[in-house]
Design an enzyme around this catalytic site. Structure first.
Site, PDB file in Angstrom:
ATOM      1  N   CYS A  80      48.505  24.519  23.003  1.00  0.00           N
ATOM      2  CA  CYS A  80      49.621  24.663  22.046  1.00  0.00           C
ATOM      3  C   CYS A  80      49.698  26.052  21.419  1.00  0.00           C
ATOM      4  CB  CYS A  80      49.589  23.571  20.977  1.00  0.00           C
ATOM      5  SG  CYS A  80      48.034  23.384  20.094  1.00  0.00           S
ATOM      6  N   ASP A 282      57.913  23.042  17.868  1.00  0.00           N
ATOM      7  CA  ASP A 282      56.691  22.287  18.146  1.00  0.00           C
ATOM      8  C   ASP A 282      56.449  22.246  19.654  1.00  0.00           C
ATOM      9  OD1 ASP A 282      54.627  20.498  18.308  1.00  0.00           O
ATOM     10  OD2 ASP A 282      55.578  18.925  17.119  1.00  0.00           O
ATOM     11  N   HIS A 284      54.233  20.467  21.198  1.00  0.00           N
ATOM     12  CA  HIS A 284      53.509  19.252  21.590  1.00  0.00           C
ATOM     13  C   HIS A 284      54.398  18.219  22.281  1.00  0.00           C
ATOM     14  CE1 HIS A 284      51.131  21.139  18.349  1.00  0.00           C
ATOM     15  NE2 HIS A 284      50.114  20.771  19.106  1.00  0.00           N
TER      16      HIS A 284
END
EC number: 3.4.22.-
Length: 400
Positions: A80, A282, A284
């Site tokens: 990430c 994000d 993820h």
């Protein structure tokens, strides 16, 4: 107002897609700041969401070729922060070639520069800022492949990889000890090209053939576009409230590339704020590997986040962060220095970082980084070298 109507009609299709998310933002008179641009929710919510969706969004991917030949074929669970570093760098390249106000529209033909930027980040060992290159370069920073990176490690990896990127010719400066040294940055950005004159002339011809001769002199002898990364620790276990105003101020600067950070083992790319909430992209989400098409274009829909951006209370931010700024010309850097003097250095104590003119005498001498005397970045050394760099223009490495 006529200009506003033109804007709305031009992006009507995208606004329809994004309209479901408009309610996600509260009704407020407070401005939203996104990477140096101000938006007002009461009047241009749609423009705000279009601005956010134009940012390149890099997420976990699966089914790419194993890193190092036998390593992982997905970065889910560990990549990430690398993806956030890619997003910050991609924003610098967008500003470098297309400008901060460039807009993305789904299914609309985009300039060749845009596809070339995207190709730098595809999950292939021969793309200069791929997950493969970043993970392998991290080994030199003491990180095993598959190990989570912090903001500073990603900054150091980008600094090294940029040395092999002839096309963008970036100067990457990563500050030490919370201190940015003006003298060192000027020295680095004005340093002469590294490659031999023959190799450089080949790069020059190659760029010209591809239509990159605009301001080619700027590539050779002028100011190298600056990617400035400032890793910071803004507290011990939690962010110290004394830094919050200065941290938010950075997102207002026209040079802003946002910030890398988040929570331990959970990285986000922060692109702006509303009140005391940070707005972030994000990484993820796990998507399948996308390669370029035969004509060099990239099916880019999965590289733009077309849903409401995430928000997080600024006090929940882990204190370990890295700020990013892009200065295409020297005047952009000089302007950034003035803004820092005015907005960041006004704190008499507990400044977020320091900006000094001269290289501190007790530091080791500053030597602008140069490309190592090898013909690859290292990521390929442990694999068969067959078929490397099939498309020379994607990642041109010139023998020294």
């Amino acid at each position: 107002m006529e200009h506003g109507h033109m804007f709305l009609s031009r992006y009507e299709n995208q606004i329809t897609i994004l309209s479901d998310y408009l309610e996600e933002f509260p009704e407020t008179d407070e401005p939203v700041w996104i990477l140096g641009r101000q938006h007002h929710l009461n009047t241009d919510k749609s423009k705000l969401l279009l601005d956010i969706s134009a940012r390149l969004w890099f997420t976990y991917r699966r089914k790419f070729s194993p890193i190092g030949g036998t390593g992982p074929s997905s970065d889910a669970g560990w990549g990430c922060m690398l993806r956030c570093g890619q997003m910050m760098l991609a924003q610098a390249l967008i500003c470098r070639h297309l400008g901060r106000d460039w807009q993305w529209e789904k299914h609309k033909k985009q300039p060749e520069e845009y596809h070339r930027i995207l190709r730098c980040f595809l999950d292939r060992k021969d793309c200069c800022y791929s997950i493969h290159q970043m993970a392998q370069m991290g080994v030199g920073e003491g990180k095993s492949i598959g190990e989570w990176f912090g903001p500073n490690t990603v900054a150091q990896v980008l600094k090294k990889l940029a040395l092999f990127d002839e096309w963008n010719s970036l100067a990457v400066y990563v500050s030490m000890d919370n201190t940015v040294v003006i003298e060192d940055i000027k020295k680095m950005c004005w340093s002469p090209p590294q490659s031999s004159s023959a190799a450089h002339s080949s790069a020059h011809l190659h760029r010209s053939a591809l239509g990159w001769n605009k301001n080619t002199a700027g590539f050779c002898t002028g100011w190298k576009p600056l990617l400035l990364i400032i890793p910071l620790r803004l507290g011990i276990n939690h962010i110290n409230p004394v830094y919050i105003d200065a941290f938010k101020e950075c997102f207002k600067m026209p040079q802003s590339l946002g910030a890398l950070g988040g929570k331990p083992n959970n990285a986000y790319y922060f692109i702006g704020f509303l009140g005391n909430e940070l707005i972030y992209l994000d990484p993820h989400t796990t998507q399948s590997f996308v390669d370029w098409e035969e004509n060099g274009t990239v099916d880019d829909e999965s590289f733009h986040c077309q849903q409401a951006p995430h928000r997080m209370k600024i006090m929940n931010l882990d204190p370990s962060v890295a700020l990013g700024f892009f200065c295409k010309e020297e005047c952009d850097f000089d302007n950034w220095c003035s803004l820092v003097q005015k907005e960041i250095l006004k704190q008499q104590s507990l400044r977020m970082f320091e900006l000094v003119q001269k290289h501190p005498p007790h530091w080791p001498p500053f030597i602008p980084p140069t490309k190592p005397e090898v013909t690859t970045t290292g990521a390929e050394l442990i694999e068969s070298t067959d078929k490397l760099f099939e498309l020379e223009e994607e990642f041109e490495i010139l023998s020294v």
